[in-house]
Design a protein around this motif. Sequence first.
Motif, PDB file in Angstrom:
ATOM      1  N   LEU A 121       3.614 -20.574  17.214  1.00 30.19           N
ATOM      2  CA  LEU A 121       3.288 -21.370  16.172  1.00 30.19           C
ATOM      3  C   LEU A 121       2.310 -22.679  16.349  1.00 30.19           C
ATOM      4  CD1 LEU A 121       6.666 -21.414  13.995  1.00 30.19           C
ATOM      5  CD2 LEU A 121       4.591 -19.845  13.872  1.00 30.19           C
ATOM      6  N   GLU A 122       2.158 -23.059  17.534  1.00 36.14           N
ATOM      7  CA  GLU A 122       1.019 -23.980  17.899  1.00 36.14           C
ATOM      8  C   GLU A 122      -0.128 -23.565  17.359  1.00 36.14           C
ATOM      9  OE1 GLU A 122      -0.374 -26.851  21.792  1.00 36.14           O
ATOM     10  OE2 GLU A 122       0.660 -24.842  21.951  1.00 36.14           O
ATOM     11  N   ALA A 123      -0.718 -24.634  16.413  1.00 34.99           N
ATOM     12  CA  ALA A 123      -1.842 -24.465  15.654  1.00 34.99           C
ATOM     13  C   ALA A 123      -2.091 -23.301  14.997  1.00 34.99           C
ATOM     14  CB  ALA A 123      -3.170 -24.693  17.109  1.00 34.99           C
ATOM     15  N   SER A 124      -0.990 -22.716  14.612  1.00 32.61           N
ATOM     16  CA  SER A 124      -1.058 -21.503  13.948  1.00 32.61           C
ATOM     17  C   SER A 124      -1.588 -21.335  12.399  1.00 32.61           C
ATOM     18  CB  SER A 124       0.168 -20.523  14.178  1.00 32.61           C
ATOM     19  OG  SER A 124       1.372 -21.156  13.381  1.00 32.61           O
ATOM     20  N   SER A 125      -1.946 -20.401  11.789  1.00 32.98           N
ATOM     21  CA  SER A 125      -2.054 -20.163  10.393  1.00 32.98           C
ATOM     22  C   SER A 125      -1.599 -18.918   9.869  1.00 32.98           C
ATOM     23  CB  SER A 125      -3.534 -20.498  10.160  1.00 32.98           C
ATOM     24  OG  SER A 125      -4.204 -19.579  10.762  1.00 32.98           O
ATOM     25  N   VAL A 126      -1.407 -19.028   8.476  1.00 34.64           N
ATOM     26  CA  VAL A 126      -0.951 -17.660   7.737  1.00 34.64           C
ATOM     27  C   VAL A 126      -1.840 -17.656   6.590  1.00 34.64           C
ATOM     28  CG1 VAL A 126       0.849 -16.601   6.504  1.00 34.64           C
ATOM     29  CG2 VAL A 126       1.469 -17.819   8.596  1.00 34.64           C
ATOM     30  N   THR A 127      -2.658 -16.573   6.691  1.00 30.74           N
ATOM     31  CA  THR A 127      -3.888 -16.271   5.542  1.00 30.74           C
ATOM     32  C   THR A 127      -3.185 -15.249   4.719  1.00 30.74           C
ATOM     33  OG1 THR A 127      -5.596 -17.175   6.954  1.00 30.74           O
ATOM     34  CG2 THR A 127      -5.879 -15.606   5.019  1.00 30.74           C
ATOM     35  N   ASN A 128      -3.182 -15.591   3.435  1.00 30.80           N
ATOM     36  CA  ASN A 128      -2.859 -14.535   2.458  1.00 30.80           C
ATOM     37  C   ASN A 128      -1.438 -13.701   2.705  1.00 30.80           C
ATOM     38  OD1 ASN A 128      -5.186 -14.666   1.009  1.00 30.80           O
ATOM     39  ND2 ASN A 128      -6.321 -13.270   2.434  1.00 30.80           N
ATOM     40  N   GLY A 129      -0.543 -14.804   3.373  1.00 30.97           N
ATOM     41  CA  GLY A 129       0.878 -14.316   3.378  1.00 30.97           C
ATOM     42  C   GLY A 129       1.462 -15.459   3.170  1.00 30.97           C
ATOM     43  N   ARG A 130       3.057 -15.189   3.698  1.00 31.77           N
ATOM     44  CA  ARG A 130       4.153 -16.071   3.595  1.00 31.77           C
ATOM     45  C   ARG A 130       4.945 -16.203   4.826  1.00 31.77           C
ATOM     46  NH1 ARG A 130       7.895 -13.700  -1.244  1.00 31.77           N
ATOM     47  NH2 ARG A 130       8.716 -12.102  -0.034  1.00 31.77           N
ATOM     48  N   VAL A 131       5.576 -17.348   4.990  1.00 30.19           N
ATOM     49  CA  VAL A 131       6.634 -17.460   6.024  1.00 30.19           C
ATOM     50  C   VAL A 131       8.144 -17.951   5.225  1.00 30.19           C
ATOM     51  CG1 VAL A 131       7.433 -18.821   7.928  1.00 30.19           C
ATOM     52  CG2 VAL A 131       5.288 -18.285   7.757  1.00 30.19           C
ATOM     53  N   ARG A 132       8.798 -17.156   5.647  1.00 33.29           N
ATOM     54  CA  ARG A 132      10.136 -17.040   4.861  1.00 33.29           C
ATOM     55  C   ARG A 132      11.432 -17.376   5.619  1.00 33.29           C
ATOM     56  NH1 ARG A 132      12.790 -12.399   0.705  1.00 33.29           N
ATOM     57  NH2 ARG A 132      14.258 -13.393   0.059  1.00 33.29           N
ATOM     58  N   PHE A 133      12.170 -18.369   5.339  1.00 28.86           N
ATOM     59  CA  PHE A 133      13.405 -18.666   6.220  1.00 28.86           C
ATOM     60  C   PHE A 133      14.606 -18.405   5.155  1.00 28.86           C
ATOM     61  CE2 PHE A 133       9.906 -21.302   7.692  1.00 28.86           C
ATOM     62  CZ  PHE A 133      10.161 -21.236   9.125  1.00 28.86           C
ATOM     63  N   ILE A 134      15.578 -17.629   5.555  1.00 30.08           N
ATOM     64  CA  ILE A 134      16.705 -17.052   4.865  1.00 30.08           C
ATOM     65  C   ILE A 134      17.749 -17.637   5.660  1.00 30.08           C
ATOM     66  CG2 ILE A 134      17.897 -15.286   3.970  1.00 30.08           C
ATOM     67  CD1 ILE A 134      15.548 -13.623   3.920  1.00 30.08           C
ATOM     68  N   GLY A 135      18.482 -18.714   5.035  1.00 27.49           N
ATOM     69  CA  GLY A 135      19.905 -19.182   5.843  1.00 27.49           C
ATOM     70  C   GLY A 135      19.442 -19.886   6.938  1.00 27.49           C
ATOM     71  N   GLY A 136      18.266 -20.360   7.115  1.00 26.20           N
ATOM     72  CA  GLY A 136      17.767 -21.106   8.227  1.00 26.20           C
ATOM     73  C   GLY A 136      17.601 -22.665   7.913  1.00 26.20           C
ATOM     74  N   LEU A 137      16.905 -23.212   8.811  1.00 22.46           N
ATOM     75  CA  LEU A 137      16.372 -24.638   8.597  1.00 22.46           C
ATOM     76  C   LEU A 137      14.990 -24.843   9.301  1.00 22.46           C
ATOM     77  CD1 LEU A 137      17.168 -27.605   8.299  1.00 22.46           C
ATOM     78  CD2 LEU A 137      18.090 -27.719  10.588  1.00 22.46           C
ATOM     79  N   LEU A 138      14.113 -25.284   8.399  1.00 20.46           N
ATOM     80  CA  LEU A 138      12.906 -25.909   9.011  1.00 20.46           C
ATOM     81  C   LEU A 138      12.808 -27.195   9.388  1.00 20.46           C
ATOM     82  CD1 LEU A 138       9.789 -25.643   9.435  1.00 20.46           C
ATOM     83  CD2 LEU A 138       9.378 -26.020   7.019  1.00 20.46           C
ATOM     84  N   LEU A 139      13.026 -27.773  10.418  1.00 17.85           N
ATOM     85  CA  LEU A 139      13.377 -29.003  11.009  1.00 17.85           C
ATOM     86  C   LEU A 139      11.828 -29.466  11.538  1.00 17.85           C
ATOM     87  CD1 LEU A 139      14.981 -31.279  11.815  1.00 17.85           C
ATOM     88  CD2 LEU A 139      15.696 -30.115  13.965  1.00 17.85           C
ATOM     89  N   ILE A 140      11.451 -30.829  11.173  1.00 17.66           N
ATOM     90  CA  ILE A 140      10.449 -31.518  11.708  1.00 17.66           C
ATOM     91  C   ILE A 140      10.848 -32.858  12.265  1.00 17.66           C
ATOM     92  CG2 ILE A 140       8.215 -32.622  11.178  1.00 17.66           C
ATOM     93  CD1 ILE A 140       7.802 -30.448   8.896  1.00 17.66           C
ATOM     94  N   ASP A 141      10.823 -32.876  13.647  1.00 17.38           N
ATOM     95  CA  ASP A 141      11.533 -33.965  14.270  1.00 17.38           C
ATOM     96  C   ASP A 141      10.395 -34.762  15.173  1.00 17.38           C
ATOM     97  OD1 ASP A 141      11.482 -32.403  16.362  1.00 17.38           O
ATOM     98  OD2 ASP A 141      13.517 -32.367  16.557  1.00 17.38           O
ATOM     99  N   SER A 142      10.715 -35.676  15.815  1.00 14.50           N
ATOM    100  CA  SER A 142       9.990 -36.434  16.776  1.00 14.50           C
ATOM    101  C   SER A 142       8.932 -37.072  16.205  1.00 14.50           C
ATOM    102  CB  SER A 142       9.212 -35.575  17.902  1.00 14.50           C
ATOM    103  OG  SER A 142      10.648 -35.119  18.534  1.00 14.50           O
ATOM    104  N   ASP A 143       9.084 -37.603  14.888  1.00 12.82           N
ATOM    105  CA  ASP A 143       7.932 -38.525  14.102  1.00 12.82           C
ATOM    106  C   ASP A 143       6.940 -37.336  13.604  1.00 12.82           C
ATOM    107  OD1 ASP A 143       9.173 -40.856  14.246  1.00 12.82           O
ATOM    108  OD2 ASP A 143       8.319 -41.443  16.240  1.00 12.82           O
ATOM    109  N   GLY A 144       7.362 -36.181  13.463  1.00 15.16           N
ATOM    110  CA  GLY A 144       6.240 -35.059  12.984  1.00 15.16           C
ATOM    111  C   GLY A 144       6.217 -35.425  11.608  1.00 15.16           C
TER     112      GLY A 144
END
Length: 215
Positions: A28-51
């Motif tokens: 996912l480093e420098a990644s992109s999604v075009t005309n799509g979607r990313v879905r998290f089911i029952g998970g966690l999207l975590l942004i840490d380390s001062d992100g």
Amino acid sequence: MADDLSDVYAELRRLQERVRVLETANPLEASSVTNGRVRFIGGLLLIDSDGTLQIVGTLIGNGQYRWTGPWRLEGPGTITGNVNQTGNTTQQGNVNLTGGGKVTAGNVTVEPNRVTVGSAWLEDGELVLSNGAKVAVGLTGGTSSIGLLPGGSADISVNTLTAWLRATGAAVSVTTAQARISAPTIILDTLPTGAPSGAKAVLVDPASGKLYRAA
């Protein structure tokens, strides 16, 4: 090139290499999604380390929103629905109440063009008391006057030139030039006796109603 069938560990080494690549990959480093979607089911999207999570466009959500820590909203916005505020709030700038909105603090209510305290209220330049009496500006005498209207045809008013007390059929007024009593009957109670020998009589001019001291 054909596999060396004598190397029985060749397939195992390939599997080890694939696992190593997957473990060290950063897909996912420098990644992109075009005309799509990313879905998290029952998970966690975590942004840490001062992100930083940056959204350019529209953020639409449904469900419970909870934020802990300092936050700041900039730019115009709209809140639709009921809001419960807990804690202290500091307001810098104007608060405009429109559409029949109001602010309530105990028995004090602030509405457009009206402030109510208990059973009394201030509206359109008049303070209406709980018994129906009014304190208002602009009574007889022009906009510079202020007065009390206990009810009916009575009022007490004052401005820079005149002060008067009026009831039905009677009035007392004081100006910079004269004092006037207008009533069907004038009664003076408990006048002192034993006037000095030099006391003068008081005479009334029937034409003007003015009082004079006898010569």
